[in-house]
Design an enzyme around this catalytic site. Structure first.
Site, PDB file in Angstrom:
ATOM      1  N   THR A  29       1.002  -1.132   0.257  1.00 52.68           N
ATOM      2  CA  THR A  29      -0.057   0.018   0.012  1.00 52.68           C
ATOM      3  C   THR A  29       0.804   1.219  -0.026  1.00 52.68           C
ATOM      4  O   THR A  29       1.728   1.544   0.653  1.00 52.68           O
ATOM      5  CB  THR A  29      -0.955  -0.017   1.239  1.00 52.68           C
ATOM      6  OG1 THR A  29      -1.606  -1.222   1.211  1.00 52.68           O
ATOM      7  CG2 THR A  29      -1.690   1.087   1.236  1.00 52.68           C
TER       8      THR A  29
ATOM      9  N   CYS B 171      33.398   4.754   9.814  1.00 55.50           N
ATOM     10  CA  CYS B 171      33.608   4.348  11.082  1.00 55.50           C
ATOM     11  C   CYS B 171      32.347   4.140  11.945  1.00 55.50           C
ATOM     12  O   CYS B 171      32.396   3.496  12.809  1.00 55.50           O
ATOM     13  CB  CYS B 171      34.577   5.337  11.769  1.00 55.50           C
ATOM     14  SG  CYS B 171      36.162   5.497  10.993  1.00 55.50           S
TER      15      CYS B 171
END
Ligand SMILES: *Cc1c(COP(=O)(O)O)cnc(C)c1O
Length: 396
Positions: free
Chosen positions: A237, A324
């Site tokens: 939907t 990182c």
């Protein structure tokens, strides 16, 4: 006080986008697949949003499908072109070394399935040359995917020329335009683009919604099965509130591209000028062929993460180009791609602007970065080795 300079990661929603969503979070809640009036009301809104988004890209509405964002659009574009290629015995794909991971990781998956991927190198200025693409195309190439603007260093690629080469050589061309949409002009027909990905939250729209443009004649494969939504190419939907927010945000952004670019590039250039005064620093990517709001520097003898934390203490939200965040200490693949060595790539800082930033904020940020870099260098054994001459500077 907070200065938000991480607009390449995500943007604040514009008032226009919020207002466009509200009725669909509240009173207009029908399912566009329902035949009754409430459903039809939603279906009309959906059609309307699709047409408006298509208009911003220069294509008909039927060439747009809605996705959950840029990552999904990239995945679907690449997997679809790969499957279509494989049916004709073509299993070679060309991309660049500095694409977004939504592209690179999808291609890794295809490599495990027997596809061959050519990663084009990127020149130090952060620009891929059309000739590189031309040289890499083979008989069995089914797809070229090159991003419009890089998300870390902001450099803008010669998309129209690359698309033209692909068209001449009969190869499908996809571009990840997530950083470009709403910030740079897009005309998919004029720019020879077969497929294009965009994401609303990068242009002041809501998160979790994006779009994939696929030219008529391009075969799309559904990633999600289960319904006839989006012409059967994306079941589920539709997220009508988000789609309405995206249409409003894109329209607003596209209506002020030139004005915003003028304003942002003036701020950007002030920031670049200020940060260039820091000794042993270097701007990553071409100074001019870059997004109006992108600044990315490397500072020698610095850890990008420590710099981010210090800046956050000073109220500045920034990003380091590195990955990182995932807990790995690998430096940014983008900075490595443009030739920065590991130690230098680790000391990177990305500042990405929006129309809401002011000259005062930029001046404050320049001072804050200068102080933070000086402070961190003062504590760094690497820096001591560099200034004592024990170790040689890489950035002169
Ligand atoms: C943000 C980004 C994506 C991912 O978009 P999402 O909507 O967050 O999935 C893909 N490509 C580029 C270049 C991006 O900057």
């Amino acid at each position: 006080m907070r200065i938000y300079l991480d607009n390449a990661a995500t943007t604040k929603m514009s008032r226009t986008a919020v207002d466009a969503m509200l009725p669909y979070l509240d009173t207009v809640y029908g399912n566009p697949s329902s035949l009754h009036s409430a459903g039809q009301e939603a279906a009309e809104a959906l059609d309307n949003a699709r047409e408006r988004i298509a208009k911003c890209l220069g294509c008909p509405g039927k060439e747009i499908i809605f996705t959950s964002g840029g990552s999904e659009a990239d995945n679907q574009a690449i997997l679809s072109a790969a499957r279509a290629g494989a049916r004709k015995g073509k299993k070679h794909i060309i991309t660049t070394a500095f694409e977004h991971h939504a592209v690179l990781h999808t291609l890794k998956k295809l490599e495990r399935e027997g596809f061959e991927v050519t990663l084009l190198g990127v020149h130090e200025d952060g620009i891929v040359l059309p000739e590189q693409v031309d040289d890499a195309i083979r008989e069995d190439t089914c797809l070229v995917t090159v991003m419009y603007a890089n998300n870390e260093i902001g450099t803008i690629q010669p998309i129209k020329a690359i698309g033209g080469i692909c068209r001449d050589r009969g190869v499908t061309f996809h571009t990840d335009a997530v950083q470009a949409a709403g910030h740079l002009h897009i005309d998919v027909k004029e720019q020879n683009i077969d497929m294009l990905s965009l994401s609303a939250h990068k242009f002041h729209g809501p998160k979790g919604i994006g779009a994939l443009y696929a030219r008529k004649g391009i075969s799309l494969e559904a990633l999600i099965e289960g319904g006839a939504q989006e012409r059967g190419k994306r079941a589920g939907t539709e997220n009508i509130p988000a789609i309405m927010g995206m249409a409003a945000a894109l329209e607003e952004a596209c209506g002020s591209i030139d004005e915003n670019a003028r304003k942002l590039s003036a701020l950007r250039d002030k920031l670049i000028e200020g940060l260039s005064e820091i000794p042993h620093s270097i701007l990553n990517g071409d100074a001019f062929r870059r997004l109006p709001g992108n600044v990315n520097f490397c500072f020698e003898g610095i850890e990008g993460e420590s710099l981010l934390l210090l800046l956050d203490d000073k109220g500045i939200c920034a990003s380091s180009g590195s990955a990182c965040t995932s807990g790995s200490l690998d430096p940014s693949h983008v900075l490595l791609a443009i030739g920065r060595v590991h130690d230098i790539a680790h000391g990177s800082l990305r500042l990405t602007l929006s129309e809401e930033n002011t000259e005062e904020e930029i001046a404050y940020t320049v001072r804050a970065v200068k102080e933070a870099v000086e402070y961190l260098r003062g504590m760094s054994p690497v820096w001591r080795a560099l200034i004592s001459g024990e170790q040689e500077f890489i950035i002169k």
